[in-house]
Design a protein around this motif. Sequence first.
Motif, PDB file in Angstrom:
ATOM      1  N   ARG A   1       0.864  -1.178   0.000  1.00 21.12           N
ATOM      2  CA  ARG A   1       0.000   0.000   0.000  1.00 21.12           C
ATOM      3  C   ARG A   1       0.899   1.227   0.000  1.00 21.12           C
ATOM      4  O   ARG A   1       1.701   1.420   0.921  1.00 21.12           O
ATOM      5  CB  ARG A   1      -0.945  -0.018   1.192  1.00 21.12           C
ATOM      6  CG  ARG A   1      -2.010  -1.089   1.044  1.00 21.12           C
ATOM      7  CD  ARG A   1      -3.258  -0.835   1.829  1.00 21.12           C
ATOM      8  NE  ARG A   1      -4.316  -1.739   1.400  1.00 21.12           N
ATOM      9  CZ  ARG A   1      -5.508  -1.817   1.982  1.00 21.12           C
ATOM     10  NH1 ARG A   1      -5.788  -1.023   3.011  1.00 21.12           N
ATOM     11  NH2 ARG A   1      -6.428  -2.645   1.537  1.00 21.12           N
TER      12      ARG A   1
ATOM     13  N   THR B   1      -7.393   2.075  -5.164  1.00 20.26           N
ATOM     14  CA  THR B   1      -7.580   2.856  -3.944  1.00 20.26           C
ATOM     15  C   THR B   1      -8.582   2.168  -3.027  1.00 20.26           C
ATOM     16  O   THR B   1      -9.265   1.209  -3.426  1.00 20.26           O
ATOM     17  CB  THR B   1      -8.072   4.272  -4.268  1.00 20.26           C
ATOM     18  OG1 THR B   1      -9.379   4.183  -4.882  1.00 20.26           O
ATOM     19  CG2 THR B   1      -7.116   4.957  -5.235  1.00 20.26           C
ATOM     20  N   LEU B   2      -8.713   2.665  -1.809  1.00 23.27           N
ATOM     21  CA  LEU B   2      -9.599   2.043  -0.833  1.00 23.27           C
ATOM     22  C   LEU B   2     -11.065   2.214  -1.205  1.00 23.27           C
ATOM     23  O   LEU B   2     -11.918   1.478  -0.690  1.00 23.27           O
ATOM     24  CB  LEU B   2      -9.337   2.625   0.561  1.00 23.27           C
ATOM     25  CG  LEU B   2      -7.924   2.404   1.121  1.00 23.27           C
ATOM     26  CD1 LEU B   2      -7.850   2.834   2.572  1.00 23.27           C
ATOM     27  CD2 LEU B   2      -7.469   0.965   0.965  1.00 23.27           C
TER      28      LEU B   2
ATOM     29  N   TYR C   1      -3.625   7.050  -2.478  1.00 17.76           N
ATOM     30  CA  TYR C   1      -3.266   5.979  -1.550  1.00 17.76           C
ATOM     31  C   TYR C   1      -4.030   4.715  -1.933  1.00 17.76           C
ATOM     32  O   TYR C   1      -5.257   4.740  -2.120  1.00 17.76           O
ATOM     33  CB  TYR C   1      -3.612   6.362  -0.111  1.00 17.76           C
ATOM     34  CG  TYR C   1      -3.397   5.245   0.897  1.00 17.76           C
ATOM     35  CD1 TYR C   1      -2.118   4.830   1.223  1.00 17.76           C
ATOM     36  CD2 TYR C   1      -4.489   4.609   1.494  1.00 17.76           C
ATOM     37  CE1 TYR C   1      -1.922   3.800   2.142  1.00 17.76           C
ATOM     38  CE2 TYR C   1      -4.299   3.585   2.407  1.00 17.76           C
ATOM     39  CZ  TYR C   1      -3.013   3.187   2.725  1.00 17.76           C
ATOM     40  OH  TYR C   1      -2.822   2.166   3.621  1.00 17.76           O
ATOM     41  N   GLY C   2      -3.315   3.621  -2.088  1.00 25.44           N
ATOM     42  CA  GLY C   2      -3.987   2.374  -2.421  1.00 25.44           C
ATOM     43  C   GLY C   2      -3.008   1.224  -2.525  1.00 25.44           C
ATOM     44  O   GLY C   2      -1.813   1.365  -2.224  1.00 25.44           O
ATOM     45  N   GLU C   3      -3.519   0.071  -2.962  1.00 23.51           N
ATOM     46  CA  GLU C   3      -2.713  -1.145  -3.064  1.00 23.51           C
ATOM     47  C   GLU C   3      -2.190  -1.332  -4.488  1.00 23.51           C
ATOM     48  O   GLU C   3      -2.950  -1.198  -5.453  1.00 23.51           O
ATOM     49  CB  GLU C   3      -3.550  -2.360  -2.662  1.00 23.51           C
ATOM     50  CG  GLU C   3      -2.778  -3.673  -2.694  1.00 23.51           C
ATOM     51  CD  GLU C   3      -3.591  -4.851  -2.201  1.00 23.51           C
ATOM     52  OE1 GLU C   3      -3.195  -6.003  -2.462  1.00 23.51           O
ATOM     53  OE2 GLU C   3      -4.632  -4.623  -1.549  1.00 23.51           O
TER      54      GLU C   3
ATOM     55  N   ASP D   1     -12.003   1.748  -4.256  1.00 17.43           N
ATOM     56  CA  ASP D   1     -12.093   0.874  -5.433  1.00 17.43           C
ATOM     57  C   ASP D   1     -11.939   1.611  -6.763  1.00 17.43           C
ATOM     58  O   ASP D   1     -12.500   1.194  -7.770  1.00 17.43           O
ATOM     59  CB  ASP D   1     -13.416   0.092  -5.417  1.00 17.43           C
ATOM     60  CG  ASP D   1     -13.323  -1.207  -6.213  1.00 17.43           C
ATOM     61  OD1 ASP D   1     -12.212  -1.780  -6.286  1.00 17.43           O
ATOM     62  OD2 ASP D   1     -14.340  -1.647  -6.773  1.00 17.43           O
TER      63      ASP D   1
END
Length: 268
Positions: free
Chosen positions: A121, A143-144, A128-130, A146
Amino acid sequence: MDEAGNIFQFVRSEGIVPAILALFATALIVRMIGAALERLGKRFNEHRLVLHQASTIVRLTLYLIGLGYAVSLMIHLSNEALLTLGGTIAVAVGISLRDLVSSIIAGVTILIDKPFSVGDRITYGGVYGEVVEIGLRAVRIVTLDDNRVTIPNNKFLTEIVASANAGALDMLVQLDFFISIDADLERAKGLLSEGLVSSRFTYLKKPWTIVVNQVAQGDFIAVRLRAKAYVVDLRYEKELETDVTERVMKAFALAGVSGPSVLHRAVS
């Protein structure tokens, strides 16, 4: 036009179809291997990030091999033609494929230097995300909320990027709680501690801590309790935040630990 003619004179028409088939076969093999490693990651969750990283390296290697093989099928080079074609390709690459080539080189650099890996992450440019993919051209982040964000590889060579877990499955999560300056501080810290250790999402094999500060919150003074704990799996980041917050807020209400009050206004 002359440069294009110089290139096409080395193209073998009979090799175009085999080259396309080679690229298709490469894409199929890459997809099959990626799907297999994805299934393994779901089965052996503790090794998920390692398998994702291996998938990225294998995928990039196969794409480069397949591309090289396809080019060898399409283009016939004699020793006499190497010098002429070399100059032509250099000009074509420099003008038309400059950004693409730099992104490919940057992608290889990312895999070797590892500022981040697939599964990490990260924060880049306010996003910010995976990281779900490190491709030939770009890095793809989910991102969180989606959203799928695509960032060219070469951007990461000159811009600042932060990795929250640096390849580890667990990750540090920070939660803030605010209470009144005359609330029972020790009681509040104890309830927050209970909320952390009782959550199934907290990774207790790593240390956790609570930092206490007096801060100006809006137009009043408050005491901030900042909890820092590791989540067992970075995919449960928001679940940890929600679970601990619910536990602590209920405990504060039952124990009579009051929140910040406008009666304690900040001194201007």
